[in-house]
Design a protein around this motif. Structure first.
Motif, PDB file in Angstrom:
ATOM      1  N   LYS A  82       1.016  -0.897   0.276  1.00  0.00           N
ATOM      2  CA  LYS A  82       0.319   0.093  -0.074  1.00  0.00           C
ATOM      3  C   LYS A  82       1.189   1.339   0.017  1.00  0.00           C
ATOM      4  CE  LYS A  82      -3.966  -2.494  -0.019  1.00  0.00           C
ATOM      5  NZ  LYS A  82      -4.503  -2.387  -1.341  1.00  0.00           N
ATOM      6  N   ASN A 254      -3.489   0.049  -5.812  1.00  0.00           N
ATOM      7  CA  ASN A 254      -3.635   1.104  -5.135  1.00  0.00           C
ATOM      8  C   ASN A 254      -4.068   1.874  -6.430  1.00  0.00           C
ATOM      9  OD1 ASN A 254      -1.164   1.753  -2.367  1.00  0.00           O
ATOM     10  ND2 ASN A 254      -0.693  -0.060  -4.507  1.00  0.00           N
ATOM     11  N   GLN A 256      -5.762   4.678  -6.078  1.00  0.00           N
ATOM     12  CA  GLN A 256      -6.708   5.962  -6.400  1.00  0.00           C
ATOM     13  C   GLN A 256      -5.397   6.329  -6.442  1.00  0.00           C
ATOM     14  OE1 GLN A 256      -5.915   3.716  -3.975  1.00  0.00           O
ATOM     15  NE2 GLN A 256      -3.758   4.352  -2.462  1.00  0.00           N
ATOM     16  N   PRO A 269     -14.587   2.488  -7.607  1.00  0.00           N
ATOM     17  CA  PRO A 269     -13.483   2.039  -6.480  1.00  0.00           C
ATOM     18  C   PRO A 269     -14.358   0.664  -6.567  1.00  0.00           C
ATOM     19  CG  PRO A 269     -14.026   4.434  -6.808  1.00  0.00           C
ATOM     20  CD  PRO A 269     -15.129   3.746  -7.805  1.00  0.00           C
ATOM     21  N   GLU A 270     -15.818   0.438  -6.210  1.00  0.00           N
ATOM     22  CA  GLU A 270     -16.553  -0.913  -5.803  1.00  0.00           C
ATOM     23  C   GLU A 270     -15.847  -2.746  -6.861  1.00  0.00           C
ATOM     24  OE1 GLU A 270     -20.852  -0.341  -5.642  1.00  0.00           O
ATOM     25  OE2 GLU A 270     -20.526   0.270  -4.337  1.00  0.00           O
ATOM     26  N   CYS A 272     -12.843  -2.123  -8.548  1.00  0.00           N
ATOM     27  CA  CYS A 272     -11.740  -2.797  -8.182  1.00  0.00           C
ATOM     28  C   CYS A 272     -11.217  -3.360  -6.860  1.00  0.00           C
ATOM     29  CB  CYS A 272     -11.191  -0.726  -8.104  1.00  0.00           C
ATOM     30  SG  CYS A 272     -10.552  -0.551  -9.885  1.00  0.00           S
ATOM     31  N   SER A 273     -11.895  -2.909  -6.008  1.00  0.00           N
ATOM     32  CA  SER A 273     -11.984  -3.343  -4.353  1.00  0.00           C
ATOM     33  C   SER A 273     -11.935  -4.842  -4.632  1.00  0.00           C
ATOM     34  CB  SER A 273     -13.129  -2.545  -3.533  1.00  0.00           C
ATOM     35  OG  SER A 273     -13.093  -3.103  -2.183  1.00  0.00           O
ATOM     36  N   THR A 274     -13.278  -5.121  -5.293  1.00  0.00           N
ATOM     37  CA  THR A 274     -14.389  -6.464  -5.171  1.00  0.00           C
ATOM     38  C   THR A 274     -12.812  -7.391  -6.103  1.00  0.00           C
ATOM     39  OG1 THR A 274     -15.843  -5.822  -5.349  1.00  0.00           O
ATOM     40  CG2 THR A 274     -15.845  -7.592  -6.284  1.00  0.00           C
ATOM     41  N   LEU A 276      -9.956  -7.336  -6.233  1.00  0.00           N
ATOM     42  CA  LEU A 276      -8.802  -6.854  -5.156  1.00  0.00           C
ATOM     43  C   LEU A 276      -8.917  -8.091  -4.360  1.00  0.00           C
ATOM     44  CD1 LEU A 276      -5.561  -6.080  -4.087  1.00  0.00           C
ATOM     45  CD2 LEU A 276      -7.221  -4.323  -2.842  1.00  0.00           C
ATOM     46  N   ASN A 277     -10.327  -8.744  -3.649  1.00  0.00           N
ATOM     47  CA  ASN A 277     -10.132  -9.157  -2.753  1.00  0.00           C
ATOM     48  C   ASN A 277     -10.561 -10.146  -2.773  1.00  0.00           C
ATOM     49  OD1 ASN A 277     -10.318  -7.296  -0.962  1.00  0.00           O
ATOM     50  ND2 ASN A 277     -12.938  -6.852  -1.043  1.00  0.00           N
TER      51      ASN A 277
END
Length: 411
Positions: A82, A254, A256, A269-270, A272-274, A276-277
């Motif tokens: 990060k 990262n 952002q 954002p949502e 990308c977060s999904t 990544l997880n």
């Protein structure tokens, strides 16, 4: 006894189940599962020997597993990095120590190799020294969960940087061993890196934008296939392919930072977060399978008797003294008060094995015994295990002392 399809499936399944229990034992005892997997491989070798299978060539399987494992390790490491202003100092310190450790260890171990195997060029001894100078993040990451946050973060960053720097330096050196003009080598390496960074950025953006638009569940498997393809094609054209993998992992972890200005409209954002997880889950699961078979086969490919050769013992012990001695000096100047147990957490593992067996045939030294690699991996992991166990006992003793002191005051 015959090796039919069912026998292989049963054997592979049993190995994976045993590996899972090894990981549970490791979490309780702090004994690295790598040690147990290598020993399992040695026992497998003896079992196959008793069954009459004496001439199994493990190298093609080991090489494929190593390449896939290498890509997964860089991916797994990069998606954990990060990049925030708050962690700038930590990142700089860990990067500096990783870089200095790698350079110092490589230079000193190269001299040791040259002393034991005379009449070889120093640059070839550097090639052999590099695999022994890289800390294995694959072993460090799951082993430091119980440490304090600052120590844990430092070790994660340091081992990650050590992996990435070591791998890239090794392949750059190997690809330029024949060059005699240092200026030309510098220009070629610099140009290679600049071209690869540009390609890596384009690929990272293209993959991330494309992934956000794919709605089918098979997108992550597709991505792994694409990354393997890009890495292999890049190696064929002598491009630093690992930069592509690294850049993609950093962009995924990262977004952002990468999705600004013109690219901001392509950032969800949502989604990308999904991604990544999901990707973390996939890499952890896949890396577990690859790592399991890699170390078991590595253990099965080496003769235990090679550990007891005088050259193996002496060269390995001197190399270990160099590794931990130089590490202690660095930590002494960085943090004099709090060096334990991180000064002893420098295990060698999958990366060392992979790079050792990736040394081109034209650079191979017939007098260099592979037992040295096994010796250093085993003992660096034993040193780490003992340090973690001792550190945990010291923490418990301190906590008990603190509680008793508090109770005494209350009384």
């Amino acid at each position: 006894m015959e090796f039919n399809s069912y026998t292989l499936i049963i054997g592979a399944s049993v190995v994976l189940v045993i590996s899972y229990f090894f990981s549970l034992i490791s979490s309780k005892t702090r004994i690295p599962s790598v040690l147990m997997l290598i020993i399992l491989g040695m026992l497998l070798r003896e079992g196959l020997h008793l069954a009459g299978y004496n001439k199994i060539n493990w190298m093609p399987v080991l090489e494929v597993l190593g390449i896939v494992g290498l890509i997964l390790i860089v991916l797994e490491a990069s998606i954990d990095l990060k990049l925030t202003r708050k962690k700038t100092r930590l990142i700089l310190i860990s990067f500096t120590i990783a870089l200095i450790s790698f350079v110092v260890n490589t230079i000193l171990i190269a001299f040791i190799v040259q002393a034991f195997i005379p009449h070889i060029e120093y640059i070839i001894s550097l090639v052999y020294a590099m695999p022994f100078s890289i800390i294995s993040s694959a072993i460090v990451l799951p082993s430091v969960a119980h440490l304090t946050e600052d120590k844990r973060e430092f070790l994660i960053y340091e081992s990650t940087f050590s992996d990435i720097l070591g791998i890239m330096a090794f392949y750059l050196l190997v690809e330029n061993v024949g060059e005699t003009n240092s200026a030309m080598i510098g220009m070629e390496v610099t140009g290679n890196i600049i071209v690869t960074v540009i390609i890596s950025l384009v690929v990272a953006y293209a993959l991330l934008i494309g992934l956000q638009k794919i709605k089918k569940n098979i997108k992550l498997t597709l991505l792994i296939a694409i990354l393997l393809l890009l890495y292999s094609v890049g190696k064929m054209f002598h491009i630093s392919s690992l930069l592509i993998i690294l850049m993609f992992g950093l962009a995924l972890a990262n977004p952002q930072i990468f999705f600004r200005r013109f690219f901001k409209k392509h950032y969800n954002p949502e989604r990308c977060s999904t991604i990544l997880n999901d990707f973390k889950f996939l890499t952890v699961e896949t890396a577990f399978v690859v790592r399991t078979f890699f170390f078991v086969i590595f253990g099965a490919s080496l003769a235990v008797t090679s550990l007891f050769h005088s050259q193996v013992i002496v060269l390995s012990l001197i190399s270990l003294i160099v590794i931990y001695g130089s590490r202690w000096i660095q930590f002494y100047f960085v943090d004099k008060k709090d060096m334990y147990p991180q000064v002893f957490l420098a295990p060698r593992g999958l990366i060392s094995v992979l790079l050792f067996f990736a040394i081109p045939k034209e650079l191979t030294l017939p007098d260099f015994e592979a037992g040295i690699l096994l010796f250093i991996i085993l003992f660096s992991n034993i040193i780490m295990a003992l340090s973690l166990v001792r550190g945990e006992k010291s923490n418990k003793t301190s906590e008990l002392a603190g509680h008793s002191g508090t109770n005494h005051e209350n009384g």
